[in-house]
Design a protein around this motif. Structure first.
Motif, PDB file in Angstrom:
ATOM      1  N   ALA A   1      10.675   2.744   3.216  1.00 51.57           N
ATOM      2  CA  ALA A   1      12.089   2.393   3.374  1.00 51.57           C
ATOM      3  C   ALA A   1      12.355   1.841   4.770  1.00 51.57           C
ATOM      4  O   ALA A   1      13.124   0.889   4.938  1.00 51.57           O
ATOM      5  CB  ALA A   1      12.959   3.617   3.110  1.00 51.57           C
ATOM      6  N   VAL A   2      11.697   2.426   5.779  1.00 47.63           N
ATOM      7  CA  VAL A   2      11.862   1.942   7.154  1.00 47.63           C
ATOM      8  C   VAL A   2      11.339   0.524   7.291  1.00 47.63           C
ATOM      9  O   VAL A   2      11.986  -0.356   7.880  1.00 47.63           O
ATOM     10  CB  VAL A   2      11.137   2.881   8.145  1.00 47.63           C
ATOM     11  CG1 VAL A   2      11.102   2.259   9.541  1.00 47.63           C
ATOM     12  CG2 VAL A   2      11.822   4.232   8.200  1.00 47.63           C
ATOM     13  N   VAL A   3      10.132   0.271   6.757  1.00 51.18           N
ATOM     14  CA  VAL A   3       9.526  -1.061   6.848  1.00 51.18           C
ATOM     15  C   VAL A   3      10.360  -2.084   6.082  1.00 51.18           C
ATOM     16  O   VAL A   3      10.568  -3.211   6.544  1.00 51.18           O
ATOM     17  CB  VAL A   3       8.076  -1.039   6.320  1.00 51.18           C
ATOM     18  CG1 VAL A   3       7.498  -2.444   6.295  1.00 51.18           C
ATOM     19  CG2 VAL A   3       7.211  -0.136   7.199  1.00 51.18           C
TER      20      VAL A   3
ATOM     21  N   TRP B   1       0.814  -1.213   0.000  1.00 49.60           N
ATOM     22  CA  TRP B   1       0.000   0.000   0.000  1.00 49.60           C
ATOM     23  C   TRP B   1       0.848   1.265   0.000  1.00 49.60           C
ATOM     24  O   TRP B   1       0.430   2.299  -0.511  1.00 49.60           O
ATOM     25  CB  TRP B   1      -0.976  -0.019   1.174  1.00 49.60           C
ATOM     26  CG  TRP B   1      -2.162  -0.884   0.859  1.00 49.60           C
ATOM     27  CD1 TRP B   1      -2.343  -2.195   1.181  1.00 49.60           C
ATOM     28  CD2 TRP B   1      -3.304  -0.502   0.090  1.00 49.60           C
ATOM     29  NE1 TRP B   1      -3.522  -2.673   0.670  1.00 49.60           N
ATOM     30  CE2 TRP B   1      -4.145  -1.645  -0.003  1.00 49.60           C
ATOM     31  CE3 TRP B   1      -3.710   0.669  -0.526  1.00 49.60           C
ATOM     32  CZ2 TRP B   1      -5.360  -1.627  -0.675  1.00 49.60           C
ATOM     33  CZ3 TRP B   1      -4.927   0.694  -1.212  1.00 49.60           C
ATOM     34  CH2 TRP B   1      -5.732  -0.432  -1.278  1.00 49.60           C
ATOM     35  N   PHE B   2       2.067   1.202   0.519  1.00 49.34           N
ATOM     36  CA  PHE B   2       2.965   2.355   0.400  1.00 49.34           C
ATOM     37  C   PHE B   2       3.313   2.583  -1.064  1.00 49.34           C
ATOM     38  O   PHE B   2       3.375   3.730  -1.540  1.00 49.34           O
ATOM     39  CB  PHE B   2       4.239   2.144   1.222  1.00 49.34           C
ATOM     40  CG  PHE B   2       4.084   2.436   2.694  1.00 49.34           C
ATOM     41  CD1 PHE B   2       3.500   3.618   3.128  1.00 49.34           C
ATOM     42  CD2 PHE B   2       4.533   1.527   3.647  1.00 49.34           C
ATOM     43  CE1 PHE B   2       3.364   3.890   4.489  1.00 49.34           C
ATOM     44  CE2 PHE B   2       4.393   1.789   4.998  1.00 49.34           C
ATOM     45  CZ  PHE B   2       3.808   2.979   5.428  1.00 49.34           C
ATOM     46  N   TRP B   3       3.543   1.460  -1.802  1.00 51.03           N
ATOM     47  CA  TRP B   3       3.802   1.581  -3.230  1.00 51.03           C
ATOM     48  C   TRP B   3       2.602   2.225  -3.937  1.00 51.03           C
ATOM     49  O   TRP B   3       2.766   3.088  -4.805  1.00 51.03           O
ATOM     50  CB  TRP B   3       4.069   0.210  -3.840  1.00 51.03           C
ATOM     51  CG  TRP B   3       5.481  -0.259  -3.793  1.00 51.03           C
ATOM     52  CD1 TRP B   3       5.959  -1.408  -3.234  1.00 51.03           C
ATOM     53  CD2 TRP B   3       6.628   0.396  -4.360  1.00 51.03           C
ATOM     54  NE1 TRP B   3       7.313  -1.505  -3.382  1.00 51.03           N
ATOM     55  CE2 TRP B   3       7.758  -0.412  -4.080  1.00 51.03           C
ATOM     56  CE3 TRP B   3       6.806   1.588  -5.056  1.00 51.03           C
ATOM     57  CZ2 TRP B   3       9.033  -0.061  -4.483  1.00 51.03           C
ATOM     58  CZ3 TRP B   3       8.084   1.937  -5.462  1.00 51.03           C
ATOM     59  CH2 TRP B   3       9.183   1.123  -5.173  1.00 51.03           C
TER      60      TRP B   3
ATOM     61  N   GLU C   1      18.156  -3.037   0.787  1.00 49.31           N
ATOM     62  CA  GLU C   1      18.639  -2.684  -0.557  1.00 49.31           C
ATOM     63  C   GLU C   1      17.493  -2.157  -1.423  1.00 49.31           C
ATOM     64  O   GLU C   1      17.658  -1.182  -2.157  1.00 49.31           O
ATOM     65  CB  GLU C   1      19.269  -3.911  -1.221  1.00 49.31           C
ATOM     66  CG  GLU C   1      20.506  -4.443  -0.509  1.00 49.31           C
ATOM     67  CD  GLU C   1      21.680  -3.503  -0.637  1.00 49.31           C
ATOM     68  OE1 GLU C   1      21.742  -2.792  -1.659  1.00 49.31           O
ATOM     69  OE2 GLU C   1      22.520  -3.461   0.270  1.00 49.31           O
ATOM     70  N   GLU C   2      16.325  -2.795  -1.310  1.00 46.01           N
ATOM     71  CA  GLU C   2      15.167  -2.345  -2.090  1.00 46.01           C
ATOM     72  C   GLU C   2      14.737  -0.953  -1.648  1.00 46.01           C
ATOM     73  O   GLU C   2      14.338  -0.120  -2.473  1.00 46.01           O
ATOM     74  CB  GLU C   2      14.008  -3.323  -1.924  1.00 46.01           C
ATOM     75  CG  GLU C   2      14.238  -4.683  -2.546  1.00 46.01           C
ATOM     76  CD  GLU C   2      13.053  -5.603  -2.321  1.00 46.01           C
ATOM     77  OE1 GLU C   2      11.936  -5.234  -2.736  1.00 46.01           O
ATOM     78  OE2 GLU C   2      13.238  -6.674  -1.706  1.00 46.01           O
TER      79      GLU C   2
ATOM     80  N   ALA D   1      14.531   2.311  -3.947  1.00 43.46           N
ATOM     81  CA  ALA D   1      13.268   3.044  -4.072  1.00 43.46           C
ATOM     82  C   ALA D   1      13.480   4.534  -3.830  1.00 43.46           C
ATOM     83  O   ALA D   1      12.945   5.385  -4.560  1.00 43.46           O
ATOM     84  CB  ALA D   1      12.242   2.484  -3.085  1.00 43.46           C
ATOM     85  N   ILE D   2      14.273   4.859  -2.819  1.00 53.20           N
ATOM     86  CA  ILE D   2      14.561   6.269  -2.523  1.00 53.20           C
ATOM     87  C   ILE D   2      15.289   6.917  -3.694  1.00 53.20           C
ATOM     88  O   ILE D   2      14.965   8.041  -4.112  1.00 53.20           O
ATOM     89  CB  ILE D   2      15.389   6.380  -1.228  1.00 53.20           C
ATOM     90  CG1 ILE D   2      14.507   6.070  -0.014  1.00 53.20           C
ATOM     91  CG2 ILE D   2      15.998   7.769  -1.087  1.00 53.20           C
ATOM     92  CD1 ILE D   2      15.250   6.019   1.294  1.00 53.20           C
ATOM     93  N   LYS D   3      16.296   6.207  -4.243  1.00 54.60           N
ATOM     94  CA  LYS D   3      17.057   6.765  -5.360  1.00 54.60           C
ATOM     95  C   LYS D   3      16.167   6.975  -6.586  1.00 54.60           C
ATOM     96  O   LYS D   3      16.333   7.942  -7.327  1.00 54.60           O
ATOM     97  CB  LYS D   3      18.212   5.833  -5.714  1.00 54.60           C
ATOM     98  CG  LYS D   3      19.308   5.802  -4.666  1.00 54.60           C
ATOM     99  CD  LYS D   3      20.317   4.706  -4.929  1.00 54.60           C
ATOM    100  CE  LYS D   3      21.090   4.916  -6.204  1.00 54.60           C
ATOM    101  NZ  LYS D   3      22.109   3.868  -6.415  1.00 54.60           N
TER     102      LYS D   3
END
Length: 284
Positions: free
Chosen positions: A65-67, A46-48, A75-76, A80-82
């Motif tokens: 990213a925290v989860v 759901w964050f996606w 790494e994922e 995702a952040i990048k």
């Protein structure tokens, strides 16, 4: 359950409920799955959806990213952040940097932050910006922010084991805004290079209350512990054998070896002693 325990549970539930946004948006559902149902994998889905829908992208990306890190998928989270940080506001870039777990990534992102400060992008062309800590707002100057980011960069280099780079960065940070915490870290980087006299000077500045933050008990305690560690290393260094000691030891070992190569008369077998005695008697 005691009344105290029940009260603690109610307080926890109160905090959790107030962290979950109201409504039925993708981000709200993600936070409900994360905090209430404890379904971390479901919350990632759901964050996606929130990111793709443009629903509170800054928060969704950081929380995801925290989860992911909690689920051993760090790494994922970094990727995702990048990939999606361009969708986030400039104000959230620093928080995104803090979510990256790899040292190389942290260094790259901190360098990017410094470039944004130098070009004026981080402050939107202003000389100060509003920051928030523990629910309180306060003004931060460019000088203060530069010193803070440099301090974080110095620590990243420390984690990588590049103590020369860490020293350089910490010294530059102290030029912008000197404080006791960075002085302790600078001292540690010098100790790692066995430059104890310089390290002691930095610690003395903290213990003699010459820097901002020198009155904080935790910082003073850390400075005292570093000083004690440094003195212990000095004692170990001075207890090492000198060159003269080593020369005497080597000479003694050589003497033993030479004696072994040329056996003394007393080490000869008795039969040879008897032959020598008989030969002497005949000669007489």
């Amino acid at each position: 359950m005691t009344s105290a325990e029940a009260g603690g549970v109610r307080n926890d539930q109160f905090h959790v409920i107030h962290k979950v946004p109201a409504g039925d948006t993708p981000y709200s559902r993600a936070k409900h799955l994360q905090l209430v149902e404890k379904d971390l994998e479901g919350s990632i889905v759901w964050f996606w959806k929130a990111i793709n829908a443009g629903d509170r992208v800054d928060s969704a990306l950081k929380d995801m990213a925290v989860v992911m890190k909690q689920r051993d998928r760090a790494e994922e989270g970094i990727e995702a952040i990048k990939s999606f940080r361009h969708l986030c506001s400039k104000q959230s870039q620093e928080s995104l940097d803090n979510r990256c777990g790899r040292i190389e990534e942290q260094i790259e992102l901190l360098m990017q932050k410094l470039r944004m400060i130098s070009t004026g992008d981080a402050f939107n062309g202003k000389t100060t910006k509003t920051a928030r800590s523990h629910g309180k707002k306060f003004q931060v100057s460019i000088k203060q922010e530069t010193a803070r980011v440099l301090g974080n960069l110095g620590w990243a280099y420390m984690q990588k084991g590049n103590y020369v780079a860490a020293e350089t960065v910490y010294r530059k940070a102290q030029e912008f805004e000197a404080d006791a915490n960075k002085a302790c870290n600078l001292s540690l980087s010098l100790m790692k290079q066995h430059r104890y006299a310089e390290a002691r000077d930095e610690l003395d500045a903290v213990l003699q209350r010459r820097l901002a933050g020198s009155d904080e008990p935790k910082t003073v305690k850390r400075a005292a512990e570093l000083l004690q560690e440094m003195e212990s290393r000095w004692q170990q260094l001075f207890s090492l054998p000198t060159e003269k000691d080593l020369e005497k030891e080597i000479a003694g070992q050589l003497e033993l070896l030479v004696n072994g190569w040329t056996p003394l008369r007393s080490r000869r077998l008795p039969i040879f002693e008897e032959i020598d005695t008989y030969r002497d008697q005949i000669a007489c």
